[in-house]
Structures are given as structure tokens and as C-alpha cells.
Design a protein around this motif. Structure first.
Motif, PDB file in Angstrom:
ATOM      1  N   ARG A 218       0.815  -1.162   0.100  1.00 48.83           N
ATOM      2  CA  ARG A 218       0.120  -0.071   0.203  1.00 48.83           C
ATOM      3  C   ARG A 218       0.825   1.354   0.074  1.00 48.83           C
ATOM      4  O   ARG A 218       0.578   2.367  -0.653  1.00 48.83           O
ATOM      5  CB  ARG A 218      -0.780   0.166   1.248  1.00 48.83           C
ATOM      6  N   ILE A 219       2.034   1.151   0.908  1.00 51.98           N
ATOM      7  CA  ILE A 219       2.805   2.579   0.714  1.00 51.98           C
ATOM      8  C   ILE A 219       3.458   2.560  -0.322  1.00 51.98           C
ATOM      9  O   ILE A 219       3.832   3.763  -1.043  1.00 51.98           O
ATOM     10  CB  ILE A 219       3.903   2.451   2.140  1.00 51.98           C
ATOM     11  N   SER A 220       4.036   1.629  -1.247  1.00 54.26           N
ATOM     12  CA  SER A 220       4.689   1.419  -2.459  1.00 54.26           C
ATOM     13  C   SER A 220       3.881   2.282  -3.266  1.00 54.26           C
ATOM     14  O   SER A 220       4.336   2.977  -4.126  1.00 54.26           O
ATOM     15  CB  SER A 220       5.181   0.435  -2.862  1.00 54.26           C
ATOM     16  N   LYS A 221       2.360   1.893  -3.324  1.00 48.79           N
ATOM     17  CA  LYS A 221       1.530   2.228  -4.379  1.00 48.79           C
ATOM     18  C   LYS A 221       1.278   3.814  -4.241  1.00 48.79           C
ATOM     19  O   LYS A 221       1.219   4.622  -5.138  1.00 48.79           O
ATOM     20  CB  LYS A 221       0.203   1.390  -4.097  1.00 48.79           C
ATOM     21  N   ILE A 222       1.427   4.212  -2.855  1.00 48.13           N
ATOM     22  CA  ILE A 222       1.018   5.817  -2.816  1.00 48.13           C
ATOM     23  C   ILE A 222       2.268   6.461  -3.253  1.00 48.13           C
ATOM     24  O   ILE A 222       2.279   7.229  -3.924  1.00 48.13           O
ATOM     25  CB  ILE A 222       0.832   5.899  -1.134  1.00 48.13           C
ATOM     26  N   LEU A 223       3.539   5.993  -2.827  1.00 44.33           N
ATOM     27  CA  LEU A 223       4.850   6.701  -3.006  1.00 44.33           C
ATOM     28  C   LEU A 223       4.756   6.762  -4.435  1.00 44.33           C
ATOM     29  O   LEU A 223       5.428   7.847  -5.173  1.00 44.33           O
ATOM     30  CB  LEU A 223       6.026   6.029  -2.255  1.00 44.33           C
TER      31      LEU A 223
ATOM     32  N   SER B 133       2.849   7.307  -6.949  1.00 40.76           N
ATOM     33  CA  SER B 133       2.157   8.123  -7.565  1.00 40.76           C
ATOM     34  C   SER B 133       2.579   9.400  -7.561  1.00 40.76           C
ATOM     35  O   SER B 133       2.211  10.609  -7.815  1.00 40.76           O
ATOM     36  CB  SER B 133       0.861   8.120  -7.210  1.00 40.76           C
ATOM     37  N   TYR B 134       3.701   9.846  -7.008  1.00 42.78           N
ATOM     38  CA  TYR B 134       4.513  10.932  -6.467  1.00 42.78           C
ATOM     39  C   TYR B 134       5.915  10.994  -7.100  1.00 42.78           C
ATOM     40  O   TYR B 134       6.570  10.105  -6.757  1.00 42.78           O
ATOM     41  CB  TYR B 134       4.593  11.360  -5.262  1.00 42.78           C
TER      42      TYR B 134
ATOM     43  N   PRO C  31       0.409  16.304   0.323  1.00 46.52           N
ATOM     44  CA  PRO C  31      -0.466  15.152  -0.349  1.00 46.52           C
ATOM     45  C   PRO C  31      -0.301  13.863   0.142  1.00 46.52           C
ATOM     46  O   PRO C  31      -1.316  12.847   0.142  1.00 46.52           O
ATOM     47  CB  PRO C  31      -0.372  15.280  -1.783  1.00 46.52           C
ATOM     48  N   ILE C  32       1.164  13.565   0.293  1.00 51.06           N
ATOM     49  CA  ILE C  32       1.545  12.058   0.726  1.00 51.06           C
ATOM     50  C   ILE C  32       0.853  11.665   1.953  1.00 51.06           C
ATOM     51  O   ILE C  32       0.425  10.474   2.270  1.00 51.06           O
ATOM     52  CB  ILE C  32       3.089  11.717   0.657  1.00 51.06           C
TER      53      ILE C  32
ATOM     54  N   SER D  28      12.854   9.188   3.667  1.00 45.84           N
ATOM     55  CA  SER D  28      13.868   8.909   2.384  1.00 45.84           C
ATOM     56  C   SER D  28      13.322   9.080   1.329  1.00 45.84           C
ATOM     57  O   SER D  28      14.014   9.648   0.423  1.00 45.84           O
ATOM     58  CB  SER D  28      14.312   7.536   2.652  1.00 45.84           C
ATOM     59  N   PHE D  29      12.023   9.039   0.761  1.00 45.40           N
ATOM     60  CA  PHE D  29      11.412   9.138  -0.398  1.00 45.40           C
ATOM     61  C   PHE D  29      11.524  10.641  -0.858  1.00 45.40           C
ATOM     62  O   PHE D  29      11.835  11.034  -1.956  1.00 45.40           O
ATOM     63  CB  PHE D  29       9.979   8.608  -0.440  1.00 45.40           C
ATOM     64  N   THR D  30      11.089  11.534   0.137  1.00 47.30           N
ATOM     65  CA  THR D  30      11.013  12.887  -0.055  1.00 47.30           C
ATOM     66  C   THR D  30      12.253  13.828   0.453  1.00 47.30           C
ATOM     67  O   THR D  30      12.399  14.881  -0.041  1.00 47.30           O
ATOM     68  CB  THR D  30       9.716  13.542   0.537  1.00 47.30           C
ATOM     69  N   ARG D  31      13.393  12.956   0.907  1.00 47.52           N
ATOM     70  CA  ARG D  31      14.237  13.592   1.527  1.00 47.52           C
ATOM     71  C   ARG D  31      14.069  14.779   2.565  1.00 47.52           C
ATOM     72  O   ARG D  31      14.728  16.008   2.706  1.00 47.52           O
ATOM     73  CB  ARG D  31      15.452  14.182   0.281  1.00 47.52           C
TER      74      ARG D  31
END
Ligand code: FES
Length: 154
Positions: A4-9, A11-12, A21-22, A43-46
Motif C-alpha cells: 500500500r505504501i509503495s503504491k502511494i509513493l 504516484s508522486y 498530499p502524501i 527517505s522518499f522526499t528527503r
């Protein structure tokens, strides 16, 4: 949870500006912002975790503990207590099959009590997603849930 978290991330693009929004997507999918997921968001958005916690704490729409899509706050302050707030709270808990601080397994409803909602003259009061319900009775609770069930898209 990872899927679920991979799917959310995915899309950005992962920009800093995607943070709110995340967080909104995570809140709506999980009912709260789980700690381990905020590490991944960092780590995704730094964006440092401390900053994410700062942002998420600022907005009341975010919660660090599980919350349902329909969050109910029952006032148990003095004016509401005198007018039967405890029975109202127990009635809602019975209806939902959860206790204060809990969330239904489908993440639709959660309940908590608060000290005063600021509308003591209209006691007893509660809110459902920030919408004030005043002079509520046990009968009103049934009506509220029946209406919400009808409004819920299938
Ligand atoms: S005590 Fe309930 S609204 Fe103030």
C-alpha cells in the motif's frame, strides 16, 4: 502494508512539495500516520523525519494513532457530563463495538472524548469529522449512523 505504501509513493515524483498530499493519502489509507511509514516518506522526499513530525503535528487532519474515516469526539466536559455525555459515549461505543480511543476494523469509525467543544449551551455535544452535533440523544446517534451508512458509496 508495504504494498500500500509503495503504491502511494509511486504516484508522486518524490519532491518536498509532495509531503502534505502524501501524508493525506497515508492518513486516508491507514487511518493514521504509522511511524515506520514516516521513515519511508522521509527517505522518499528527503525531508527529515523531525520536520515531517512537525508538519503532521501542525494539522489536525493528521493523527499518529489510528483514526477512522469518521472520527467522533464526544464532549465529556462539565456541562455535557451533567446532560448525560457518559451515556451518549457509551451508546456510541456500544453501537460501534469499540471503546474510546479505538477504531472499527474497517477504519470507518473511531471515537475519543474531549474536555469541552466550546458549545456548552447546546450540551450534550459531539462532533463527527468536525461537524458539531448538539443536544444529542441516544436516538440521534442511531439516526446519524443510519444516515452515514446510506451516504457511504458501495
Ligand atoms: S462542556 Fe461540552 S461543549 Fe463545553
Amino acid at each position: 502494508m508495504e504494498k500500500r505504501i509503495s503504491k502511494i509513493l509511486s504516484s508522486y515524483p518524490g519532491d518536498r512539495s509532495d509531503l502534505i498530499p502524501i501524508l493525506q493519502d497515508i492518513q486516508s489509507n491507514f487511518g493514521y500516520l504509522p511511524e515506520e511509514i514516516l521513515k519511508e516518506v522521509s527517505s522518499f522526499t528527503r525531508v527529515p523525519e523531525s520536520e515531517i513530525y512537525g508538519v503532521a503535528s501542525f494539522y489536525s487532519q493528521f493523527s499518529f494513532t489510528p483514526k477512522g474515516k469518521n472520527h467522533i469526539m464526544v464532549c465529556t466536559g462539565t456541562a455535557c457530563h451533567v446532560k448525560g455525555a457518559d451515556q451518549i459515549k457509551e451508546g456510541i461505543e456500544r453501537h460501534l463495538g469499540i471503546e474510546e480511543g479505538g477504531v472499527t476494523p474497517d477504519l470507518e469509525y473511531s471515537i475519543e472524548s474531549v474536555g469541552c467543544l466550546g458549545c456548552c449551551a447546546l450540551a450534550p455535544c459531539a462532533t463527527v469529522n468536525d461537524e458539531i452535533k448538539s443536544n444529542i440523544t441516544l436516538k440521534d446517534i442511531k439516526k446519524i449512523f443510519r444516515r452515514r451508512k446510506r451516504e457511504k458509496p458501495s
